[in-house]
Structures are given as C-alpha cells and as structure tokens.
Enzyme design. Structure first.
Site, PDB file in Angstrom:
ATOM      1  CE1 TYR A 265      -3.736  -2.767   5.508  1.00  0.00           C
ATOM      2  CE2 TYR A 265      -3.326  -0.413   5.473  1.00  0.00           C
ATOM      3  CZ  TYR A 265      -3.548  -1.593   4.808  1.00  0.00           C
ATOM      4  OH  TYR A 265      -3.567  -1.608   3.442  1.00  0.00           O
TER       5      TYR A 265
ATOM      6  CB  SER B 298      -0.862  -0.027   1.264  1.00  0.00           C
ATOM      7  OG  SER B 298      -1.430   1.229   1.504  1.00  0.00           O
TER       8      SER B 298
ATOM      9  CE  LYS C 133      -1.262  -4.717   3.354  1.00  0.00           C
ATOM     10  NZ  LYS C 133      -1.458  -6.037   2.768  1.00  0.00           N
TER      11      LYS C 133
HETATM   12  C1  UD1 Z   1      -6.667   3.803   4.019  1.00  0.00           C
HETATM   13  C2  UD1 Z   1      -5.235   3.452   4.275  1.00  0.00           C
HETATM   14  C3  UD1 Z   1      -4.721   2.584   3.171  1.00  0.00           C
HETATM   15  C4  UD1 Z   1      -5.581   1.366   3.059  1.00  0.00           C
HETATM   16  C5  UD1 Z   1      -6.998   1.794   2.768  1.00  0.00           C
HETATM   17  C6  UD1 Z   1      -7.914   0.593   2.676  1.00  0.00           C
HETATM   18  C7  UD1 Z   1      -3.804   5.005   5.477  1.00  0.00           C
HETATM   19  C8  UD1 Z   1      -3.116   6.308   5.440  1.00  0.00           C
HETATM   20  N1  UD1 Z   1      -4.455   4.672   4.367  1.00  0.00           N
HETATM   21  O1  UD1 Z   1      -6.654   4.700   2.918  1.00  0.00           O
HETATM   22  O2  UD1 Z   1      -3.427   2.196   3.445  1.00  0.00           O
HETATM   23  O3  UD1 Z   1      -5.088   0.531   2.065  1.00  0.00           O
HETATM   24  O4  UD1 Z   1      -7.455   2.669   3.801  1.00  0.00           O
HETATM   25  O5  UD1 Z   1      -8.397   0.187   3.882  1.00  0.00           O
HETATM   26  O6  UD1 Z   1      -3.765   4.313   6.436  1.00  0.00           O
HETATM   27  N2  UD1 Z   1     -13.123  10.106   3.989  1.00  0.00           N
HETATM   28  C9  UD1 Z   1     -14.150  10.981   4.304  1.00  0.00           C
HETATM   29  N3  UD1 Z   1     -15.305  10.464   4.787  1.00  0.00           N
HETATM   30  C10 UD1 Z   1     -15.492   9.125   4.992  1.00  0.00           C
HETATM   31  C11 UD1 Z   1     -14.439   8.241   4.672  1.00  0.00           C
HETATM   32  C12 UD1 Z   1     -13.256   8.773   4.191  1.00  0.00           C
HETATM   33  O7  UD1 Z   1     -14.027  12.197   4.132  1.00  0.00           O
HETATM   34  O8  UD1 Z   1     -16.569   8.736   5.470  1.00  0.00           O
HETATM   35  C13 UD1 Z   1     -11.867  10.662   3.444  1.00  0.00           C
HETATM   36  C14 UD1 Z   1     -10.656  10.373   4.307  1.00  0.00           C
HETATM   37  O9  UD1 Z   1     -10.490  11.364   5.273  1.00  0.00           O
HETATM   38  C15 UD1 Z   1      -9.541  10.358   3.260  1.00  0.00           C
HETATM   39  C16 UD1 Z   1     -10.234   9.874   1.985  1.00  0.00           C
HETATM   40  O10 UD1 Z   1     -11.624  10.047   2.200  1.00  0.00           O
HETATM   41  O11 UD1 Z   1      -9.085  11.647   3.057  1.00  0.00           O
HETATM   42  C17 UD1 Z   1      -9.970   8.415   1.664  1.00  0.00           C
HETATM   43  O12 UD1 Z   1     -10.244   7.639   2.841  1.00  0.00           O
HETATM   44  P1  UD1 Z   1     -10.296   6.053   2.811  1.00  0.00           P
HETATM   45  O13 UD1 Z   1     -11.187   5.593   1.720  1.00  0.00           O
HETATM   46  O14 UD1 Z   1     -10.605   5.586   4.210  1.00  0.00           O
HETATM   47  O15 UD1 Z   1      -8.828   5.628   2.397  1.00  0.00           O
HETATM   48  P2  UD1 Z   1      -7.406   6.077   2.992  1.00  0.00           P
HETATM   49  O16 UD1 Z   1      -7.516   6.525   4.393  1.00  0.00           O
HETATM   50  O17 UD1 Z   1      -6.785   6.990   2.007  1.00  0.00           O
END
Ligand code: UD1
Length: 340
Positions: free
Chosen positions: A151, A126, A155
């Site tokens: 997590y 990742s 990785k």
């Molecule tokens: C995270 C992990 C990544 C992992 C992936 C899958 C980290 C930094 N990243 O990615 O390694 O492979 O999850 O589980 O640990 N968001 C919102 N509202 C929501 C959900 C998310 O605004 O309800 C935003 C988050 O703040 C982020 C973006 O959407 O900025 C993406 O979030 P998400 O889909 O959870 O993925 P990552 O955190 O990037």
C-alpha cells in the site's frame, strides 16, 4: 460552474470533499465502484448540500469506463483522485490487487487528461511515504523512505508517476496531498467512515467498541519511546482535510504553468498519542471505552506528525476543528450507523 471529477467520491474522505466542493460552488461528478462504500452516501451528501452529485458506478482501472465518463460529462476541468485500496495489512497479503488498483487507475487518468482537456489532478497521498521519520514534525523536504507495505509503495510509486509525467511535459498540473491520520465525521452525522468488516484503523475500532459492537479496544504497544509509551500520530479532522482539497483545486486550476507540480503535508502540526486520543474521546463523549494494552502491531511507525507550515502559508489553510469536537462527531456518526 467548474466541473470536477471525484474518483472514490462515495468513500470516507471523498464524500466529505464532495460536500465541500459543492458548498464552494463546484459541480461534481463522482466515479466509484462501491467496493468500500455504498450508494446511500449520495443521500447523505444531498441532505447536507441540497445537491445530488452526478454518479457513475464504475472502476477507474477500466479505461473504457473512463472514456465514456469523459464523453458523457464533457468539460471536466479537474480531478481529485481518491479511488484506491488503502488497507495496509490486506496489501501485504494481496500485493497485486494493490498495484493493479492503485497504479492502473492513476495511469488511466493521466493518459486521458490531455485527450479530454482536463487541466489538473489532485492526488491523495499519505504520510506513509516518509516511513519512520528521523525527526518530527516532518516537512515535505524530508526523505522518502522504503515502505514496509505494498500500500505504502503504491503511494510512493504514484507520486513518482505524476512527477515523471509532468516533467516529461504533459500539459497537466498536479497537487499531491500527503495526509496524516484523517479522523472524525461531518458534524451533521450524514456522512462518515463506513468500515467493512472488522476495522483496522484506530477510530472506527474505538467507536465500535464504545458502541459495544466490539468487546475491547487493544492499544498496540505501550513500550514505544514516547512520553506515555503509545504511538504518536497527527490526527486531522476529515472536514478540515476536505476543505484543503477545495483550496488546492482552486489553486491548481489558477496556476499559470501547465507543467506545475506541488506537494503539501496536511496535518494539524500536533502529535497526539493513541492513549491521548482515547482520553479525548472519553472526555468529549462521556463514554468509557473498554481497552487493554496489547503487543506492538508489526510495521507501525513509532511517531510521526506534520509540519504543515507550507500548506498554512501557500494554501492559506490550517486545521480548525478541535480534537474533542472531532471525537464527538465520530461518536455521533457511530451512533447513527450502529444497528439497533
Ligand atoms: C495507516 C497507514 C496510513 C494509511 C492509514 C489508513 C502506515 C504506516 N500508515 O495509518 O498510511 O493511510 O492507515 O488506512 O502504513 N491502533 C491501536 N489499536 C487499534 C488500531 C490502531 O492501538 O485497534 C494504533 C496503531 O498502532 C497506530 C495508531 O493507532 O499507532 C493509528 O493506527 P491506524 O488508525 O491504523 O493508522 P496508521 O497505522 O497510523
């Protein structure tokens, strides 16, 4: 036909990869403990490709299950190792579960590969291994930074375990793939992401809100140092991602040296903000998603997107699916699985 073992093959990225492997002429054996997927995924795969993959319900952390699998399905040439726990929050609460699942499974596979003449392993890593990048886009030479979650640490540790094993002269090859943010679903809507409980990731939460399963999507922060204040990610279509695995597998099996290791970033090369992704979804589907701005989520990276030029050049792979199409596919899939 070249036989490939896909661990976690009924999961989200795994199932899409199984489809692409079968369509490229590989024979697939899946092992999955169904902890975060269900058996109907096999029907979805079969509807798309016309081939039902061999399936073993079992846990890769159990070495005896694996021994039996390699005996029952002789001649496996390569492994794609997806089976792992992947919820960042849960890993903070249950670190031992994450270390045991994610690390033991890899150790078992690496130990058994020489014994059963398995030539190579493609490993799901990742972009989380980079932590908060000093600059974007980020390429494979960027430093690995301390991870904030167990997590993420698993990785990093798994990458090190593979590296050490190969440099110690084990007769195996490996390609490590660092995914950015996989999203979307197969265009047939036969397979897609199946989150258990309340989704933690953006797209399943967004599509469930669009389907009125959730009241409102919360955007975690609009005060980041980005043009619109929301976080920036590199959202990669899951089918594009799956295709990269097929190319990586072919390349790995053709590599002459037995002690070879390569690492590739898999992303589009384009950063998109959370708000821009929401706009793309609404534009592509015509469905409005109720949302509000909330506080930042602890541990989130502000911005990260890939420099995928190594994968473009060496693998001859690049992403093809437009983000609006990806959003349409995600929505089609959500509509299919929404209880009516
Ligand atoms: C995270 C992990 C990544 C992992 C992936 C899958 C980290 C930094 N990243 O990615 O390694 O492979 O999850 O589980 O640990 N968001 C919102 N509202 C929501 C959900 C998310 O605004 O309800 C935003 C988050 O703040 C982020 C973006 O959407 O900025 C993406 O979030 P998400 O889909 O959870 O993925 P990552 O955190 O990037």
């Amino acid at each position: 036909m070249t036989k490939i073992l896909v661990t976690g093959g009924t999961g989200y990225i795994g199932s899409h990869t199984v489809v692409e492997l079968q369509e490229a002429g590989y024979e697939v054996v899946i092992i999955d403990n169904l902890s975060n997927s269900n058996i109907q995924v096999l029907d979805g795969i079969e509807h798309i490709t016309g081939i039902r993959p061999d399936f073993v319900e079992g846990d890769v952390t159990d070495i005896n299950t694996l021994r039996k699998l390699f005996t029952d399905y002789p001649g496996i040439k390569g492994i794609i190792h997806f089976a792992a726990s992947k919820a960042v929050n849960e890993s903070v609460k249950k670190p031992l579960l994450y270390y045991r699942n994610n690390i033991t499974s890899l150790l078992n596979l690496l130990e058994l590969m020489p014994e059963y003449d398995v030539a190579g392993i493609v490993f799901s890593s990742s972009c989380t291994v980079y932590g908060e990048p000093d600059q974007n886009p980020i390429d494979e030479t960027a430093p690995i930074k301390p991870s904030t979650s167990p997590y993420g640490k698993t990785k990093q540790i798994c990458e090190e375990i593979i590296t050490d094993t190969i440099y110690a002269g084990a007769p195996i090859k490996s390609i490590i793939l660092r995914y950015f943010n996989p999203v979307g679903a197969h265009p047939s809507a036969e397979i897609g992401e199946l989150p258990l409980g309340v989704p933690q990731n953006l797209i399943p939460y967004l599509t469930q809100t669009a389907a009125a399963i959730r009241d409102e999507l919360t955007i975690f922060g609009d005060d980041y140092n980005t043009p619109d204040g929301s976080c920036i990610r590199d959202f990669i279509d899951v089918v594009d991602l799956a295709k990269a695995h097929v190319i990586a597998m072919r390349r790995m099996l053709e590599m002459k040296d037995t002690d070879k290791l390569e690492i590739f970033n898999l992303g589009t090369g384009q950063g998109l903000s959370v708000l821009e992704l929401l706009e793309s979804f609404e534009r592509a589907t015509g469905v409005k998603v109720p949302h509000k701005i909330g506080p930042r989520r602890e541990g989130d990276i502000e911005k990260i997107w890939a420099d995928p030029s190594k994968a473009n050049r060496v693998l001859g792979w690049k992403t093809e699916v437009d983000i609006d199409d990806t959003m349409r596919n995600a929505w089609r899939w959500q509509q299919k699985i929404t209880p009516t």
